[in-house]
Design a protein around this motif. Structure first.
Motif, PDB file in Angstrom:
ATOM      1  N   ARG A   8      -8.911   5.296  -0.137  1.00 24.75           N
ATOM      2  CA  ARG A   8      -9.545   4.550  -1.252  1.00 24.75           C
ATOM      3  C   ARG A   8      -9.462   3.053  -1.039  1.00 24.75           C
ATOM      4  NH1 ARG A   8      -6.933   8.410  -4.223  1.00 24.75           N
ATOM      5  NH2 ARG A   8      -5.208   7.012  -4.725  1.00 24.75           N
ATOM      6  N   VAL A   9      -8.288   2.572  -0.686  1.00 22.94           N
ATOM      7  CA  VAL A   9      -8.053   1.124  -0.547  1.00 22.94           C
ATOM      8  C   VAL A   9      -8.874   0.547   0.602  1.00 22.94           C
ATOM      9  CG1 VAL A   9      -6.290  -0.591   0.077  1.00 22.94           C
ATOM     10  CG2 VAL A   9      -5.776   1.146  -1.616  1.00 22.94           C
ATOM     11  N   GLU A  58       2.412   1.693  -3.518  1.00 23.84           N
ATOM     12  CA  GLU A  58       1.363   2.146  -4.445  1.00 23.84           C
ATOM     13  C   GLU A  58       1.070   3.626  -4.243  1.00 23.84           C
ATOM     14  OE1 GLU A  58      -1.878  -0.442  -3.539  1.00 23.84           O
ATOM     15  OE2 GLU A  58      -0.889  -2.201  -4.397  1.00 23.84           O
ATOM     16  N   SER A  59       1.029   4.062  -2.990  1.00 23.92           N
ATOM     17  CA  SER A  59       0.707   5.460  -2.698  1.00 23.92           C
ATOM     18  C   SER A  59       1.834   6.411  -3.097  1.00 23.92           C
ATOM     19  CB  SER A  59       0.380   5.642  -1.211  1.00 23.92           C
ATOM     20  OG  SER A  59       1.542   5.562  -0.407  1.00 23.92           O
ATOM     21  N   HIS A  92      -4.742   7.610  -0.867  1.00 29.58           N
ATOM     22  CA  HIS A  92      -4.647   6.231  -1.370  1.00 29.58           C
ATOM     23  C   HIS A  92      -5.140   5.238  -0.312  1.00 29.58           C
ATOM     24  CE1 HIS A  92      -3.176   2.791  -3.602  1.00 29.58           C
ATOM     25  NE2 HIS A  92      -2.669   2.351  -2.466  1.00 29.58           N
ATOM     26  N   ARG A 130      -1.249  12.657  -0.131  1.00 28.04           N
ATOM     27  CA  ARG A 130      -1.374  11.708  -1.243  1.00 28.04           C
ATOM     28  C   ARG A 130      -1.434  10.280  -0.714  1.00 28.04           C
ATOM     29  NH1 ARG A 130       3.432  12.196  -4.248  1.00 28.04           N
ATOM     30  NH2 ARG A 130       2.684  14.252  -4.793  1.00 28.04           N
ATOM     31  N   ARG A 131      -0.562   9.962   0.240  1.00 34.55           N
ATOM     32  CA  ARG A 131      -0.546   8.623   0.841  1.00 34.55           C
ATOM     33  C   ARG A 131      -1.888   8.342   1.505  1.00 34.55           C
ATOM     34  NH1 ARG A 131       0.309   6.238   5.777  1.00 34.55           N
ATOM     35  NH2 ARG A 131       1.459   4.280   5.726  1.00 34.55           N
ATOM     36  N   ALA A 174       0.837  -1.207   0.000  1.00 36.83           N
ATOM     37  CA  ALA A 174       0.000   0.000   0.000  1.00 36.83           C
ATOM     38  C   ALA A 174       0.870   1.255   0.000  1.00 36.83           C
ATOM     39  CB  ALA A 174      -0.945  -0.003   1.199  1.00 36.83           C
TER      40      ALA A 174
END
Length: 155
Positions: A148-149, A30-31, A145, A141-142, A27
């Motif tokens: 959302r996840v 990805e972030s 993400h 930003r992290r 995760a």
């Protein structure tokens, strides 16, 4: 004196899920895809736990960076702390707090970041002019993400 900032994010998912996702190496990478961040040593996949170390490699400001951090505090599902043990900062501490939202239907995720740049007064100037804003955007930003996840996983 280190620079300090906080970011608060409401996530519509239970605290345990948000906590666990926040410790996921996948995760995190990805972030931070925009910085091409990846784990290159220590724990490089899965979920980080107490005492775990990970070395991250990324590009920021067009330059390659390496930072090794340790999970120095851990109280699932309410709190963990990661701290730099080797890397570009004179100091880096990131406290992650997770509490049940007041309405009982989600998690309030609060990040408290303290950092100090190297290079004495020049580093202090860089913190004020560039780094604080840049680091805040990275955490935002992290967190977007992670939101959302975890919200998708909670459905």
């Amino acid at each position: 004196m280190p620079t300090r900032f906080e970011v608060v994010t409401l996530v519509h998912a239970p605290p345990g899920l948000v906590f666990d996702t926040s410790l996921s190496v996948e995760a995190h990478t990805e972030s931070m895809a925009g910085a091409r961040e990846r784990a290159v040593a220590g724990v490089t996949t899965g979920r980080l736990g107490p005492g775990d170390r990970v070395t991250w490699r990324a590009r920021h400001f067009g330059l390659p960076w390496r930072l090794t951090s340790v999970i120095s505090g851990y109280e699932r599902p309410a709190y963990f702390m990661d701290e730099q043990v080797a890397g570009p900062f004179r100091r880096w501490r990131h406290a992650h707090h997770f509490v049940l939202a007041p309405d009982g239907r989600g998690t309030v995720m609060r990040d408290v970041v303290e950092f100090a740049a190297p290079a004495g007064p020049l580093g202090t100037l860089a913190e004020a002019l560039v780094l604080r804003r840049y680091m805040t955007r990275l955490i935002l930003r992290r967190n977007a993400h992670l939101k959302r996840v975890t919200e998708a996983a909670a459905r």
